[in-house]
Write a protein that holds these residues in place. Structure first.
Motif, PDB file in Angstrom:
ATOM      1  N   PHE A  70       0.852  -1.185   0.000  1.00 46.84           N
ATOM      2  CA  PHE A  70       0.000   0.000   0.000  1.00 46.84           C
ATOM      3  C   PHE A  70       0.894   1.243   0.000  1.00 46.84           C
ATOM      4  CE2 PHE A  70      -2.672  -3.282   1.728  1.00 46.84           C
ATOM      5  CZ  PHE A  70      -3.960  -2.980   1.281  1.00 46.84           C
ATOM      6  N   GLU A 121      -5.357   2.634   1.485  1.00 44.79           N
ATOM      7  CA  GLU A 121      -6.272   2.288   0.391  1.00 44.79           C
ATOM      8  C   GLU A 121      -5.492   1.817  -0.835  1.00 44.79           C
ATOM      9  OE1 GLU A 121      -8.964   4.870  -2.603  1.00 44.79           O
ATOM     10  OE2 GLU A 121      -9.631   4.978  -0.500  1.00 44.79           O
ATOM     11  N   LYS A 123      -6.146  -0.463  -4.878  1.00 42.36           N
ATOM     12  CA  LYS A 123      -7.131  -0.827  -5.888  1.00 42.36           C
ATOM     13  C   LYS A 123      -6.732  -2.142  -6.558  1.00 42.36           C
ATOM     14  CE  LYS A 123      -8.676   3.875  -7.072  1.00 42.36           C
ATOM     15  NZ  LYS A 123      -8.841   4.865  -8.172  1.00 42.36           N
ATOM     16  N   LYS A 132     -11.887  -1.074  -4.612  1.00 40.39           N
ATOM     17  CA  LYS A 132     -10.999  -0.568  -3.567  1.00 40.39           C
ATOM     18  C   LYS A 132     -10.803  -1.615  -2.469  1.00 40.39           C
ATOM     19  CE  LYS A 132     -12.078   4.346  -4.210  1.00 40.39           C
ATOM     20  NZ  LYS A 132     -12.637   5.581  -3.585  1.00 40.39           N
ATOM     21  N   TRP A 134      -9.120  -1.755   1.550  1.00 39.14           N
ATOM     22  CA  TRP A 134      -8.653  -0.915   2.661  1.00 39.14           C
ATOM     23  C   TRP A 134      -7.977  -1.762   3.735  1.00 39.14           C
ATOM     24  CZ3 TRP A 134     -13.712  -0.449   0.719  1.00 39.14           C
ATOM     25  CH2 TRP A 134     -13.963   0.718  -0.013  1.00 39.14           C
ATOM     26  N   LYS A 136      -6.462  -1.534   7.829  1.00 37.42           N
ATOM     27  CA  LYS A 136      -6.427  -0.772   9.084  1.00 37.42           C
ATOM     28  C   LYS A 136      -5.709  -1.592  10.142  1.00 37.42           C
ATOM     29  CE  LYS A 136      -9.335   1.707  12.411  1.00 37.42           C
ATOM     30  NZ  LYS A 136     -10.722   2.071  12.785  1.00 37.42           N
ATOM     31  N   TRP A 147     -13.085  -4.643   1.569  1.00 36.75           N
ATOM     32  CA  TRP A 147     -13.012  -4.375   0.137  1.00 36.75           C
ATOM     33  C   TRP A 147     -14.404  -4.190  -0.457  1.00 36.75           C
ATOM     34  CZ3 TRP A 147     -11.734  -8.768   2.732  1.00 36.75           C
ATOM     35  CH2 TRP A 147     -12.530  -9.898   2.523  1.00 36.75           C
ATOM     36  N   GLU A 148     -14.413  -3.574  -1.624  1.00 35.71           N
ATOM     37  CA  GLU A 148     -15.652  -3.396  -2.383  1.00 35.71           C
ATOM     38  C   GLU A 148     -16.022  -4.690  -3.110  1.00 35.71           C
ATOM     39  OE1 GLU A 148     -15.884   1.233  -3.737  1.00 35.71           O
ATOM     40  OE2 GLU A 148     -14.562  -0.071  -4.907  1.00 35.71           O
TER      41      GLU A 148
END
Length: 394
Positions: A70, A121, A123, A132, A134, A136, A147-148
Motif C-alpha cells: 500500500f 487504500e 485498488k 478498492k 482498505w 487498518k 473491500w468493495e
C-alpha cells in the motif's frame, strides 16, 4: 537434552542457490540414497527407485499472494505480509471464502510510517472492473482488510497481492512465479510458502507412477513463513517453532489405513503432517485436552506403545460425521526422533543450520546427511526452494 545447531551446517555458496526453477520441472537432478548407496539420476526417473508398495503423500496447499503493498498519501510504501488469519476464523478455508472483512496477523514493513488510526487504500481489478481495498491496523500486528464487491477474499488477494518468494532468493517476484512457485496439484489456498519438494512433479511423472502401481494421497498443511526462520539459538531446542495448520479428510485417513506399509512423504511439510497426525491420535487415546495441537517437544515425552494404525483409527472415530479434522502443529523433528509413519522422504536440499536439515538428519543419520550434502555440492546440484531433489530411503 541439547542439539548444537553448529553441528548442522555445510558450505553453501551463492552460485549453488537456484534463483529460478529448472525447466522442464521433471528434468531436475535427483539424488537417490537407497540401500546405503548414493546415485545420481533425473527426477522423471524416480519411479525406477521407489520400493514396491510405495504410497506417496503430497501436500496440496496452494500459495496465496500474501505480500500486499500500500502507498500512503506521503508516498511511503507499506508492506503487509499475511501470516495467520484471526477473524472471522482461524480456519483458512473459512477465511478465504469470506466476502466482507478479514483480520490477519501480519509482518508489517515500514510500520513506523503507518499511523495507528490511518486507513490505507489500494485498488484491484476483477472481471474488468476496479475495486478498492482498505487496510487498518489493530493491536499486536493485526490488520483488518475490507473491500468493495462481494468477492471472496481468495479472489481479492489473488488480484491484489504478490507471491512471497523465500528471502534467500534475493529477487522480486515476477509473473512466471504465479505458476512456477505452485505445484501442479496445488488446490487449497492458504500457504505463504510452497511445499517445494512437489515442484518437480508433472502430469507425466504421475502417469508413470500410476502405471507402476504407486499410490498417492493428498493432505493439506498450509506452510507458514516461519519455515524460513533461521535457528539463532545455540541449542536448537530453544528455537521457537512456528505453528502450521493441517486439514485432514476422511478419505485421506482411509487411504493411508488401506496401504500403510511404505508411506513416503513428498516434502518436509507432508512428513510433519503425517507424524503430527500420529501424535494427534496418541492424544485422543490418552484422553488429553487439545488433541489437535502438537507442541514442538511433545513426541519426546513418555508415551505408551501405540501403533500408527491405532492412532489413525482413533482419528477416524473422532472425526464422526464432520468429514475432516483441523488442527495445528509445531512439531520439531531432530536426531533421536523415532518415525512412526514415514519410511522415506522426497525433498530438496535445505539451508544450513535449519530445522529442516535437522529433520533430514533425524531420518538418514548424522554421518549420512553430511555425506549426501557433500556429494550434492560436488556434483553441482542446485539448492533450496527452486533447486534439485533427493529421494531418501534409509
Amino acid at each position: 537434552m541439547k542439539i548444537d545447531i553448529k553441528e548442522y551446517t555445510y558450505p553453501l555458496i551463492e552460485e549453488q542457490i537456484a534463483r529460478f526453477p529448472h525447466s522442464p520441472r521433471d528434468e531436475s537432478k535427483l539424488l537417490v540414497y537407497k540401500d546405503g548407496q548414493i546415485s545420481h539420476q533425473i527426477f522423471k526417473q524416480i519411479g525406477d527407485f521407489l520400493p514396491d508398495g510405495a504410497h506417496l503423500v503430497l501436500n496440496d496447499t496452494k500459495v496465496i499472494p500474501a505480500r500486499l503493498y500500500f502507498t500512503r498519501q506521503t508516498g511511503a510504501l507499506i508492506e503487509i505480509f499475511l501470516l495467520n488469519p484471526l477473524q472471522p476464523s482461524t480456519v483458512l478455508p473459512i477465511v478465504m471464502d469470506e466476502t466482507r472483512e478479514v483480520v490477519w496477523h501480519c509482518v508489517i514493513g515500514n510500520k513506523k510510517k503507518w499511523k495507528a488510526d490511518e486507513v490505507l487504500e489500494g485498488k484491484f481489478t476483477l472481471e474488468g472492473r476496479s475495486y478498492k481495498l482498505w487496510a487498518k491496523q489493530g493491536e499486536d500486528n493485526a490488520v483488518a482488510l475490507t473491500w468493495e464487491g462481494d468477492w471472496a477474499f481468495s479472489k481479492v488477494v489473488e488480484a491484489y497481492g504478490n507471491i512471497p518468494l523465500p528471502p534467500y532468493l534475493k529477487r522480486e517476484s515476477q509473473e512466471s512465479d504465479l505458476t512456477d512457485y505452485q505445484t501442479v496439484y496445488s488446490e487449497h489456498e492458504g500457504a505463504v510458502a510452497a511445499p517445494t519438494a512437489g515442484l518437480h512433479f508433472t502430469d507425466a511423472v504421475f502417469q508413470d507412477l500410476e502405471g507402476r502401481g504407486v499410490k498417492k494421497s493428498f493432505v493439506t498443511l498450509h506452510v507458514g513463513a516461519g519455515t524460513f526462520m533461521p535457528v539463532k539459538e545455540e541449542n536448537a531446542l530453544n528455537h521457537p517453532m512456528h505453528s502450521e495448520q493441517i486439514i485432514v479428510s476422511r478419505q485421506f485417513l482411509n487411504e493411508i489405513l488401506a496401504q500403510e506399509d511404505f508411506i513416503i512423504p513428498v516434502g518436509t511439510t507432508s512428513m510433519r503432517s503425517l507424524e503430527s497426525m500420529y501424535w494427534w491420535g496418541v492424544k485422543l487415546i490418552k484422553g488429553e485436552d487439545q488433541p489437535f495441537s502438537i507442541e514442538k517437544l511433545y513426541p519426546y515425552q513418555d508415551h505408551p506403545p501405540i501403533t500408527a494404525r491405532e492412532s489413525f483409527e482413533a482419528l477416524l472415530k473422532e472425526m464422526g460425521d464432520e468429514g475432516q479434522l483441523v488442527g495445528n502443529t509445531e512439531i520439531m523433528i531432530f536426531p533421536s526422533y523415532t518415525f512412526r509413519v514415514c519410511k522415506g522422504l522426497i525433498t530438496n536440499f535445505h539451508q544450513p543450520t535449519s530445522t529442516l536439515l535437522l529433520l533430514v538428519a533425524a531420518l538418514v543419520g548424522e554421518e549420512t546427511w553430511r555425506k549426501i550434502y557433500a556429494e550434492a555440492g560436488q556434483q553441482g546440484y542446485r539448492f533450496l526452494s527452486f533447486g534439485d531433489s533427493s529421494l531418501l530411503l534409509p
